[in-house]
Structure formats: C-alpha cells, structure tokens
Design an enzyme around this catalytic site. Structure first.
Site, short mmCIF file in Angstrom:
data_model
loop_
_atom_site.label_atom_id
_atom_site.label_comp_id
_atom_site.label_asym_id
_atom_site.label_seq_id
_atom_site.Cartn_x
_atom_site.Cartn_y
_atom_site.Cartn_z
N CYS A 121 10.60 4.54 7.00
CA CYS A 121 9.36 4.96 7.68
C CYS A 121 8.50 3.73 7.94
CB CYS A 121 8.54 5.91 6.80
SG CYS A 121 9.30 7.48 6.50
N ALA A 122 9.12 2.54 7.98
CA ALA A 122 8.31 1.32 8.15
C ALA A 122 8.41 0.80 9.58
CB ALA A 122 8.75 0.26 7.15
N HIS B 102 8.64 8.50 15.08
CA HIS B 102 7.58 7.57 14.66
C HIS B 102 6.25 8.31 14.42
CE1 HIS B 102 6.32 3.08 14.81
NE2 HIS B 102 5.57 3.75 13.97
N GLN B 103 6.32 9.29 13.53
CA GLN B 103 5.11 10.10 13.32
C GLN B 103 4.54 9.97 11.92
OE1 GLN B 103 7.07 13.84 14.57
NE2 GLN B 103 6.55 14.64 12.54
N GLY B 104 4.82 8.80 11.28
CA GLY B 104 4.31 8.58 9.93
C GLY B 104 2.80 8.75 9.82
N ASP C 15 12.18 7.37 10.63
CA ASP C 15 11.01 7.67 11.46
C ASP C 15 10.85 6.61 12.54
OD1 ASP C 15 8.56 9.10 12.10
OD2 ASP C 15 7.46 7.42 11.22
N GLU D 176 12.57 2.33 20.65
CA GLU D 176 11.95 3.65 20.65
C GLU D 176 11.49 4.03 22.05
OE1 GLU D 176 8.87 3.50 17.65
OE2 GLU D 176 10.31 3.18 16.06
N ARG E 238 0.83 -1.22 0.00
CA ARG E 238 0.00 0.00 0.00
C ARG E 238 0.86 1.26 0.00
NH1 ARG E 238 -3.29 -3.49 3.54
NH2 ARG E 238 -1.56 -3.23 4.96
N ILE E 239 1.80 1.36 0.96
CA ILE E 239 2.60 2.59 1.06
C ILE E 239 3.62 2.66 -0.07
CG2 ILE E 239 4.18 3.92 2.52
CD1 ILE E 239 2.73 2.61 4.97
P1 NAD Z 1 1.57 -3.72 3.01
O1 NAD Z 1 1.28 -5.01 3.68
O2 NAD Z 1 0.51 -3.10 2.17
O3 NAD Z 1 2.89 -3.82 2.12
C1 NAD Z 1 4.02 -4.49 2.54
C2 NAD Z 1 4.69 -5.08 1.32
O4 NAD Z 1 5.87 -5.73 1.77
C3 NAD Z 1 3.84 -6.14 0.60
O5 NAD Z 1 3.70 -5.82 -0.78
C4 NAD Z 1 4.62 -7.44 0.80
O6 NAD Z 1 4.54 -8.28 -0.35
C5 NAD Z 1 6.01 -6.92 1.02
N1 NAD Z 1 6.84 -7.87 1.77
C6 NAD Z 1 6.50 -8.66 2.80
N2 NAD Z 1 7.54 -9.40 3.21
C7 NAD Z 1 8.58 -9.05 2.41
C8 NAD Z 1 9.92 -9.48 2.31
N3 NAD Z 1 10.39 -10.44 3.12
N4 NAD Z 1 10.70 -8.90 1.39
C9 NAD Z 1 10.22 -7.95 0.56
N5 NAD Z 1 8.94 -7.52 0.56
C10 NAD Z 1 8.14 -8.08 1.49
O7 NAD Z 1 2.01 -2.73 4.18
P2 NAD Z 1 1.96 -1.12 4.18
O8 NAD Z 1 0.64 -0.67 4.68
O9 NAD Z 1 2.48 -0.63 2.88
O10 NAD Z 1 3.02 -0.82 5.35
C11 NAD Z 1 4.42 -0.98 5.14
C12 NAD Z 1 5.17 -0.74 6.44
O11 NAD Z 1 4.91 0.58 6.93
C13 NAD Z 1 4.80 -1.68 7.59
O12 NAD Z 1 5.99 -2.06 8.26
C14 NAD Z 1 3.99 -0.81 8.51
O13 NAD Z 1 4.06 -1.27 9.83
C15 NAD Z 1 4.71 0.51 8.33
N6 NAD Z 1 3.94 1.69 8.78
C16 NAD Z 1 4.61 2.66 9.47
C17 NAD Z 1 3.93 3.77 9.92
C18 NAD Z 1 4.67 4.86 10.67
O14 NAD Z 1 4.08 5.52 11.51
N7 NAD Z 1 5.93 5.12 10.37
C19 NAD Z 1 2.56 3.92 9.69
C20 NAD Z 1 1.91 2.93 8.94
C21 NAD Z 1 2.61 1.81 8.49
#
Ligand code: NAD
Length: 303
Positions: free
Chosen positions: A228-229, A277-279, A254, A259, A149-150
């Site tokens: 930011c993950a 951590h303010q994504g 982030d 933390e 998604r992101i």
């Molecule tokens: P998502 O599930 O939509 O996308 C994750 C992608 O990673 C998927 O396409 C998946 O196929 C891929 N993936 C999974 N395992 C993998 C691997 N071993 N190697 C390569 N690719 C792999 O998730 P998202 O909603 O896009 O979120 C992504 C990240 O952002 C997550 O870690 C989530 O926790 C983090 N996040 C952080 C904040 C923040 O405040 N900074 C806010 C929201 C989400």
C-alpha cells in the site's frame, strides 16, 4: 483580495477554511493551458494527486506564494521549480496514516481468507466452501518493511492480532523498534522469516525493486505480500513468477508500477487482489489532509 486556486476535488471543510484568506476559485479537471491561465494572478494553488504541478505551471504564476498538497506525497509537485521561485510547498504527511494502515489489514485479511474470490463466487450463485480455505494471521510473522508513520500504525494493530512482528528499516533507532516489541532484521532475513510481508517505504532509487527475484526466492512457500506504499517497490515481473510458482500465495496491491494497471498481466492472476490506489480515500483522511493544508495556507497567506 487574495486568490486561491483549487484544481482537484477538496473536502468542503477545507474550502470553508480557505475562504477566510481570500477568493476561492475551484476549477477541477482542467487542462495545463487553463491552469497556466488561471494561476497567473493566484496567490495559492491547492491540489491533491490529480494535478501535476510542473515547472511550466509554477513559472506561469506571478503572485504565487503557496502550493498546498492535500495529502502525503509531493511527488506531483516540482519542488526545485517551487524553491527557485520562492514558493512554499505544504502537505499533510500524517493525515492518511491510519487509513492506509487499515487498508493494509483489509488486503491482508482478504488475501488470507480469499474474501474477494469467495464474494465473486457467491455472486455467481455458487455455495463453494471448499475452494476458499484460508489461513489465520494469529501467531504468524508479519514483516514490516519501513517502520515510519504508517509502518508503526500497522505494527500496533498487528499486535492486537497477536502476530509476531519483525521489521526492516535501517534509519529507525533501535529503541523505537524495541519499545514496540519489534525485532529489526535485514530485508533478506525478513523475507525468509515472514508469512506476511507489508511495504511502507518511499519509492527512491534505493527502494525501487527492493523486492525482486532474490527476495521472492528467499521467502517461504505461500507467503502473502501487501503493498500500500508505492508501485515500483516490487519487481512486478518477479512477483508474477512468484505467484505462479507458489512462493507467493497472494499479493494485495493498492499501488502499481503503472497506474492504472490496464496492461498488467498480474491483474489476471487469481492470487492477485487489489484496490485502485485508495489508501487515503476515506472521509477522515481527506477531511484531515484538506483542513491541515488549508490552515497552513491561510497562515502563510496572512503572513
Ligand atoms: P514515513 O516517511 O513516515 O516512513 C517511511 C519509512 O521508510 C521511514 O521510517 C524510513 O526510515 C524508511 N525508509 C526509507 N528508505 C528506506 C530504505 N531504503 N529501506 C528501508 N526503509 C527505508 O512514510 P509513511 O507516511 O509511513 O509512508 C510510507 C509509504 O506509504 C510512502 O511510500 C507513501 O508514499 C505511501 N503512502 C501511500 C498511500 C496510498 O494511498 N496507498 C497513502 C499515503 C502514503
């Protein structure tokens, strides 16, 4: 009357929706013992990331039907304990995707143009235009690790900057990448080809420290890396060395392995810029996450 317990700050609009289903009790910043008392007769528990919903808390409930996490990750909820007790867990996986993608660009451009360092210098009364020479992102290669998604929101926006985009995601169908004009590579190839790298994968046993010494050694000099993950995707000791030896020009983080990163030596490096951590900390993301889970909660409670 059904009871809904809220233990983290929640958007006002979400609270209004929850009031349709029953009596709402807001009790933020309370201890585990207090949560255990209050959850006894609650039908729903609504949290963000501040409350860790342990087995102990879930087991203390007698009527609980829903745990709502107003946000993406449910790492702060014991899912096994909830399943065992027949409690449904709901979240809002899409709510903050755009906010996180936009923060990634904030960090990437800040790192490329030394904006935080230049601001600090300006505030000290200096007018130093030589020290902060930066680089353009135009026509550079952006490596996106995780095209979910992101990652896809990031890709769309990077196209507007006319960046060349490559990605690593072994689980995404080839056509999803090709329709976005993105070349899929292995993680090592991505590290070797990119000037900018951004991480958007979950933290799992497979992804922990997926960017370590081996990957930093493969990178071009002066690479910029953004995370930011989740903290833990990057081996922070290896990143420290990579910044010090010039492989990495700057890191925009982030998220951190621990933390808040109070004892983290990375923080002292000039090449490190970051946010706490303010994504998902935007009005829009919080409104969206709150109202999505509130609506789901009301639906479940009303059967
Ligand atoms: P998502 O599930 O939509 O996308 C994750 C992608 O990673 C998927 O396409 C998946 O196929 C891929 N993936 C999974 N395992 C993998 C691997 N071993 N190697 C390569 N690719 C792999 O998730 P998202 O909603 O896009 O979120 C992504 C990240 O952002 C997550 O870690 C989530 O926790 C983090 N996040 C952080 C904040 C923040 O405040 N900074 C806010 C929201 C989400």
């Amino acid at each position: 009357m059904l009871k809904i317990l809220i233990t983290d700050p929640l958007h006002e609009s979400a609270i209004e929706i929850l009031k349709e289903a029953g009596e709402v009790e807001i009790a933020t910043g309370i201890s585990i013992e207090e949560i255990k008392q209050k959850i006894k007769d609650a039908d729903a528990l609504v949290v963000r990331s501040g409350t860790t919903v342990t087995k102990e808390i879930i087991d203390a409930s007698e009527n609980l039907k829903v745990i709502a996490r107003a946000g993406v990750g449910v790492d702060n909820v014991d899912l096994d304990a909830a399943t065992e007790k027949g409690v449904v867990v709901v979240n809002a996986p899409d709510a903050s995707s755009i906010s996180v993608a936009e923060l990634m660009f904030g960090l990437m451009l800040s790192a490329a143009r030394n904006i935080p360092q230049a601001t600090a210098s300006l505030k000290k009364g200096e007018w130093d235009r030589k020290s902060f020479k930066g680089m353009e992102v135009y026509a550079k290669t952006l490596g996106i690790v995780g095209l979910g998604r992101i990652g896809q929101q990031v890709a769309k926006r990077a196209q507007a900057f006319e960046m060349n985009i490559v990605a690593y995601d072994p689980y995404i169908p080839e056509n999803v990448a090709s329709e976005l004009g993105i070349k899929l590579l292995s993680v090592d190839e991505l590290c070797a080809e990119s000037e900018f790298i951004t991480l958007h994968v979950p933290l799992t046993t497979k992804t922990k420290h997926m960017i370590g010494k081996t990957q930093f050694d493969l990178m071009k000099n002066n690479t910029i890396i953004i995370n930011c993950a989740r903290g833990g995707l990057i081996d922070e000791n290896a990143l420290y060395d990579a910044i010090n030896c010039g492989k990495v020009k700057a890191a925009g983080l982030d998220v951190f392995e621990e933390e808040p990163p109070t004892k983290n030596p990375l923080i002292s490096l000039n090449g490190l810029i970051g946010t706490p951590h303010q994504g998902a900390s935007t009005e829009e993301a919080q409104l969206s996450a709150g109202t999505i889970v509130a609506e789901q909660t009301v639906k479940i409670l009303k059967g």
